[in-house]
Write an enzyme that holds these catalytic residues in place. Structure first.
Site, PDB file in Angstrom:
ATOM      1  N   THR A 193      22.549  16.972  -7.663  1.00  0.00           N
ATOM      2  CA  THR A 193      22.656  16.452  -6.307  1.00  0.00           C
ATOM      3  C   THR A 193      21.458  16.868  -5.454  1.00  0.00           C
ATOM      4  O   THR A 193      20.898  17.959  -5.647  1.00  0.00           O
ATOM      5  CB  THR A 193      23.951  16.967  -5.640  1.00  0.00           C
ATOM      6  N   SER A 235      28.365  23.262   0.399  1.00  0.00           N
ATOM      7  CA  SER A 235      29.795  23.308   0.078  1.00  0.00           C
ATOM      8  C   SER A 235      29.934  23.988  -1.278  1.00  0.00           C
ATOM      9  O   SER A 235      28.952  24.154  -2.006  1.00  0.00           O
ATOM     10  CB  SER A 235      30.377  21.891  -0.014  1.00  0.00           C
ATOM     11  N   LYS A 241      26.485  22.930  -8.387  1.00  0.00           N
ATOM     12  CA  LYS A 241      25.301  22.249  -8.935  1.00  0.00           C
ATOM     13  C   LYS A 241      24.093  23.198  -8.951  1.00  0.00           C
ATOM     14  O   LYS A 241      23.187  23.060  -9.774  1.00  0.00           O
ATOM     15  CB  LYS A 241      24.981  21.002  -8.103  1.00  0.00           C
TER      16      LYS A 241
HETATM   17  P1  NAD Z   1      33.908  10.757 -10.251  1.00  0.00           P
HETATM   18  O1  NAD Z   1      34.845  11.837  -9.827  1.00  0.00           O
HETATM   19  O2  NAD Z   1      34.229   9.352  -9.896  1.00  0.00           O
HETATM   20  O3  NAD Z   1      33.714  10.822 -11.840  1.00  0.00           O
HETATM   21  C1  NAD Z   1      33.692  12.017 -12.568  1.00  0.00           C
HETATM   22  C2  NAD Z   1      34.416  11.771 -13.893  1.00  0.00           C
HETATM   23  O4  NAD Z   1      34.401  12.971 -14.652  1.00  0.00           O
HETATM   24  C3  NAD Z   1      35.877  11.383 -13.685  1.00  0.00           C
HETATM   25  O5  NAD Z   1      36.199  10.236 -14.435  1.00  0.00           O
HETATM   26  C4  NAD Z   1      36.646  12.610 -14.161  1.00  0.00           C
HETATM   27  O6  NAD Z   1      37.914  12.280 -14.714  1.00  0.00           O
HETATM   28  C5  NAD Z   1      35.685  13.212 -15.173  1.00  0.00           C
HETATM   29  N1  NAD Z   1      35.825  14.670 -15.343  1.00  0.00           N
HETATM   30  C6  NAD Z   1      35.807  15.624 -14.385  1.00  0.00           C
HETATM   31  N2  NAD Z   1      35.991  16.832 -14.937  1.00  0.00           N
HETATM   32  C7  NAD Z   1      36.104  16.636 -16.276  1.00  0.00           C
HETATM   33  C8  NAD Z   1      36.307  17.499 -17.373  1.00  0.00           C
HETATM   34  N3  NAD Z   1      36.461  18.818 -17.214  1.00  0.00           N
HETATM   35  N4  NAD Z   1      36.361  16.964 -18.612  1.00  0.00           N
HETATM   36  C9  NAD Z   1      36.242  15.622 -18.805  1.00  0.00           C
HETATM   37  N5  NAD Z   1      36.060  14.750 -17.796  1.00  0.00           N
HETATM   38  C10 NAD Z   1      35.989  15.262 -16.541  1.00  0.00           C
HETATM   39  O7  NAD Z   1      32.468  11.157  -9.709  1.00  0.00           O
HETATM   40  P2  NAD Z   1      31.138  10.261  -9.612  1.00  0.00           P
HETATM   41  O8  NAD Z   1      30.984   9.810  -8.229  1.00  0.00           O
HETATM   42  O9  NAD Z   1      31.091   9.305 -10.719  1.00  0.00           O
HETATM   43  O10 NAD Z   1      30.034  11.367  -9.858  1.00  0.00           O
HETATM   44  C11 NAD Z   1      29.560  11.644 -11.167  1.00  0.00           C
HETATM   45  C12 NAD Z   1      28.506  12.728 -11.103  1.00  0.00           C
HETATM   46  O11 NAD Z   1      27.438  12.299 -10.270  1.00  0.00           O
HETATM   47  C13 NAD Z   1      29.044  14.025 -10.511  1.00  0.00           C
HETATM   48  O12 NAD Z   1      28.626  15.117 -11.274  1.00  0.00           O
HETATM   49  C14 NAD Z   1      28.453  14.069  -9.135  1.00  0.00           C
HETATM   50  O13 NAD Z   1      28.206  15.379  -8.765  1.00  0.00           O
HETATM   51  C15 NAD Z   1      27.175  13.268  -9.266  1.00  0.00           C
HETATM   52  N6  NAD Z   1      26.809  12.588  -8.007  1.00  0.00           N
HETATM   53  C16 NAD Z   1      27.626  11.636  -7.440  1.00  0.00           C
HETATM   54  C17 NAD Z   1      27.241  11.029  -6.242  1.00  0.00           C
HETATM   55  C18 NAD Z   1      28.086   9.998  -5.540  1.00  0.00           C
HETATM   56  O14 NAD Z   1      27.728   9.569  -4.422  1.00  0.00           O
HETATM   57  N7  NAD Z   1      29.198   9.555  -6.108  1.00  0.00           N
HETATM   58  C19 NAD Z   1      26.024  11.381  -5.653  1.00  0.00           C
HETATM   59  C20 NAD Z   1      25.229  12.360  -6.249  1.00  0.00           C
HETATM   60  C21 NAD Z   1      25.631  12.960  -7.437  1.00  0.00           C
HETATM   61  N1  USQ Z   2      30.042  11.772   7.254  1.00  0.00           N
HETATM   62  C1  USQ Z   2      30.361  11.213   8.479  1.00  0.00           C
HETATM   63  N2  USQ Z   2      31.457  10.418   8.545  1.00  0.00           N
HETATM   64  C2  USQ Z   2      32.253  10.162   7.461  1.00  0.00           C
HETATM   65  C3  USQ Z   2      31.905  10.737   6.217  1.00  0.00           C
HETATM   66  C4  USQ Z   2      30.797  11.553   6.160  1.00  0.00           C
HETATM   67  O1  USQ Z   2      29.682  11.398   9.482  1.00  0.00           O
HETATM   68  O2  USQ Z   2      33.238   9.448   7.608  1.00  0.00           O
HETATM   69  C5  USQ Z   2      28.857  12.646   7.154  1.00  0.00           C
HETATM   70  C6  USQ Z   2      29.144  14.030   6.574  1.00  0.00           C
HETATM   71  O3  USQ Z   2      29.571  14.931   7.584  1.00  0.00           O
HETATM   72  C7  USQ Z   2      27.788  14.376   5.972  1.00  0.00           C
HETATM   73  C8  USQ Z   2      27.231  13.022   5.527  1.00  0.00           C
HETATM   74  O4  USQ Z   2      27.977  12.038   6.223  1.00  0.00           O
HETATM   75  O5  USQ Z   2      26.934  14.866   6.944  1.00  0.00           O
HETATM   76  C9  USQ Z   2      27.347  12.758   4.036  1.00  0.00           C
HETATM   77  O6  USQ Z   2      28.683  12.906   3.604  1.00  0.00           O
HETATM   78  P1  USQ Z   2      29.184  12.216   2.240  1.00  0.00           P
HETATM   79  O7  USQ Z   2      30.636  12.513   2.071  1.00  0.00           O
HETATM   80  O8  USQ Z   2      28.757  10.789   2.233  1.00  0.00           O
HETATM   81  O9  USQ Z   2      28.275  12.945   1.139  1.00  0.00           O
HETATM   82  P2  USQ Z   2      28.360  14.404   0.492  1.00  0.00           P
HETATM   83  O10 USQ Z   2      29.539  15.167   0.921  1.00  0.00           O
HETATM   84  O11 USQ Z   2      27.031  15.048   0.658  1.00  0.00           O
HETATM   85  O12 USQ Z   2      28.589  14.107  -1.060  1.00  0.00           O
HETATM   86  C10 USQ Z   2      28.172  12.915  -1.716  1.00  0.00           C
HETATM   87  C11 USQ Z   2      28.861  12.894  -3.074  1.00  0.00           C
HETATM   88  C12 USQ Z   2      28.372  14.085  -3.895  1.00  0.00           C
HETATM   89  C13 USQ Z   2      26.843  14.066  -3.971  1.00  0.00           C
HETATM   90  C14 USQ Z   2      26.217  14.020  -2.585  1.00  0.00           C
HETATM   91  C15 USQ Z   2      24.721  13.750  -2.655  1.00  0.00           C
HETATM   92  O13 USQ Z   2      30.278  12.951  -2.925  1.00  0.00           O
HETATM   93  O14 USQ Z   2      28.920  14.009  -5.208  1.00  0.00           O
HETATM   94  O15 USQ Z   2      26.381  15.200  -4.638  1.00  0.00           O
HETATM   95  O16 USQ Z   2      26.775  12.891  -1.853  1.00  0.00           O
HETATM   96  S1  USQ Z   2      23.818  14.538  -1.361  1.00  0.00           S
HETATM   97  O17 USQ Z   2      24.492  14.260  -0.078  1.00  0.00           O
HETATM   98  O18 USQ Z   2      22.487  13.993  -1.367  1.00  0.00           O
HETATM   99  O19 USQ Z   2      23.842  15.950  -1.606  1.00  0.00           O
END
Ligand code: NAD
Ligand code: USQ
Length: 446
Positions: A193, A235, A241
């Site tokens: 992340t 957080s 991470k």
């Molecule tokens: P998600 O929760 O939708 O998917 C994660 C998947 O992993 C789920 O299907 C869950 O069942 C599985 N999982 C979790 N723990 C497990 C375990 N112990 N064994 C087997 N399976 C397991 O999340 P996502 O949004 O797809 O995110 C995937 C990855 O990308 C995460 O590591 C997250 O940190 C990273 N990421 C996501 C975002 C975002 O905006 N969604 C942004 C930046 C990074």
């Molecule tokens: N925010 C608002 N209003 C909302 C929701 C969020 O103002 O209704 C604000 C939050 O306070 C924060 C920002 O928007 O300042 C981003 O929040 P978010 O929930 O969109 O993103 P974050 O919690 O950072 O997490 C998400 C994914 C996580 C990933 C991360 C990438 O859930 O898995 O790692 O984005 S990053 O933000 O670049 O670290």
């Protein structure tokens, strides 16, 4: 058309290509669609590799698995379906009706003719099953999405903090230890992340993982070093991470594992060309206060006539990437592994930065939605600048999908289509970082 290039499957760094030589299984399949990429070596060589996708049932893992399968790679999804159980715990379903995993896989087989395997393994708890899978499937690459990824969920209670740390750190460490025990040369692509860096910039662009520093060593003069960029997680989730990052550095050094860590920004969008091919392939759309991310939440809120919930002043600047670019970046990372013995390859997987209140204003203008400043449940800087280097993916040929009206409207349309599935009581963010914060509930809403 000339004879397809095929590949003898060895390690991903030592893939041997030859014309017309038959090899087993999916390795014979040609890569059919390279997305939006300019030419790259893998595309030209039409190489197919074996890929295990940990967390392949999730929001990123599912479209990434389909994209890789569509390219002709042999994919197996490994997932313990914990995310679906968290939906039940929170009483907050995906806005889109996601099909059970077996239906998803059957639908993909029908529309593409490609088989994706599935293994229900808890990667954090069942080390033996994970090791056995590596020994049996012998992947060239493991893509690791299998972590608890919501910052608000990780801050809900001590139990949620402990689960997030146990799950994420153990999942990552089990994978690394199992690869070493398997004796195989497997490239790990991990989804990290942007939040490991924190969101301050010290007046500079955040580099891709490593920082050049000069240390004043007194009588020894100035010492130059490259170090991991200092971390500043916001957080417990983001902290896991950071811990992952150190596990990767250690295993790359000690065991010469080949590791790519993708420091990804906030994903927006929901569909990819593959998930659009059948209703049963639809991707998750999280909108609740724990798992919904900011831009998708605003678009969903606009679609159902709910005020856009800007936390605090909305001065928080964050990095973003569209879900289709996520899938392409994963492809590029798979195709460009580090060499054995090389340090961890770190990419900033983001395409643009935006301030939260600017996003809310833009969506308000586009849709007529009302914007409301609500209390910020998080302990985070009220205002920050953010400048990020993302040259590595651009140099590899990524053509970024920028935020533009058409795509925003497309996501809002998806949300409108499933608006009757929305539970308004699940929208406000109620997970508090400390007792000093308050829930992000708009006036007039519960
Ligand atoms: P998600 O929760 O939708 O998917 C994660 C998947 O992993 C789920 O299907 C869950 O069942 C599985 N999982 C979790 N723990 C497990 C375990 N112990 N064994 C087997 N399976 C397991 O999340 P996502 O949004 O797809 O995110 C995937 C990855 O990308 C995460 O590591 C997250 O940190 C990273 N990421 C996501 C975002 C975002 O905006 N969604 C942004 C930046 C990074
Ligand atoms: N925010 C608002 N209003 C909302 C929701 C969020 O103002 O209704 C604000 C939050 O306070 C924060 C920002 O928007 O300042 C981003 O929040 P978010 O929930 O969109 O993103 P974050 O919690 O950072 O997490 C998400 C994914 C996580 C990933 C991360 C990438 O859930 O898995 O790692 O984005 S990053 O933000 O670049 O670290």
């Amino acid at each position: 058309m000339g004879a397809p290039l095929v590949v003898e499957r060895q390690s991903a760094t030592s893939i041997v290509c030859s014309l017309g030589v038959a090899v087993s299984g999916s390795a014979q399949r040609r890569i059919s669609d390279s997305g939006n990429l300019r030419g790259n070596a893998f595309e030209e060589r039409r190489v197919s590799v074996k890929i295990a996708v940990l967390g392949g049932d999730g929001f990123c893992g599912w479209p990434a698995s389909l994209h890789l399968s569509d390219l002709g790679h042999e994919v197996v999804i490994v997932d313990n379906l914990s995310r679906r159980r968290i939906d039940e715990e929170l009483g907050a379903d995906s806005l889109t009706p996601i099909a059970p995993i077996d239906e998803r896989l059957a639908a993909w087989r029908e529309v593409s003719g490609n088989e994706i395997g599935f293994e229900n393994i808890d990667v954090a708890q069942d080390y033996d099953a994970l090791l056995a899978l590596l020994q049996r499937f012998q992947p060239d690459t493991v893509i690791h999405f299998a972590e608890q990824r919501a910052a608000p969920y990780s801050m809900k209670s001590p139990a949620h903090k402990r689960y997030t740390v146990d799950n994420n750190v153990n999942a990552t460490h089990n994978l690394l230890a199992a690869i070493v025990e398997s004796g195989q040369d497997i490239h790990v692509v991990h989804l990290g992340t942007m939040g490991v860096y924190g969101y301050g910039t010290a007046g500079m662009k955040i580099p891709e993982g490593y920082l050049d520093v000069q240390v004043d060593a007194g009588e020894y003069g100035t010492v130059e070093q490259q170090i991991l960029y200092p971390t500043n997680p916001g957080s417990i989730y983001h902290m896991t991470k950071v811990l992952d990052q150190h596990l990767f550095a250690y295993y790359a050094k000690n065991d010469e594992l080949r590791i790519t860590d993708l420091h990804q920004g906030i994903i927006w969008g929901t569909n990819t060309p593959q998930t659009l091919r059948d209703e049963r392939l639809v991707n998750r759309f999280d909108y609740d206060g724990d798992y919904g991310t900011v831009l998708n939440r605003f678009l969903m809120q606009a679609a159902i006539g709910y005020p856009l919930t800007v936390h605090g002043t909305g001065g928080q600047t964050r990095a973003f990437i569209h879900i289709r670019d996520m899938a392409r970046c994963i492809q590029l990372a798979v195709e460009n592994p580090p060499a054995r013995g090389e340090r961890v390859k770190i990419f900033n997987q983001m395409t643009e930065t935006h301030r939260v209140r600017d996003l809310a204003e833009l969506i308000g203008r586009l849709t007529g939605a009302q914007v409301q400043m609500v209390p910020n449940p998080r302990n985070e800087s009220a205002e920050n600048e953010l400048h990020v280097v993302n040259d590595a993916f651009l140099d590899l040929g990524l053509e970024p999908t920028k935020l533009e009206e058409g795509l925003l409207v497309e996501v809002e349309e998806v949300a409108k289509k499933y608006a009757d599935r929305a539970d308004r009581s699940k929208i406000p963010a109620r997970s508090l970082w400390t007792a000093r914060q308050s829930e992000g509930v708009p006036q007039g809403q519960k």
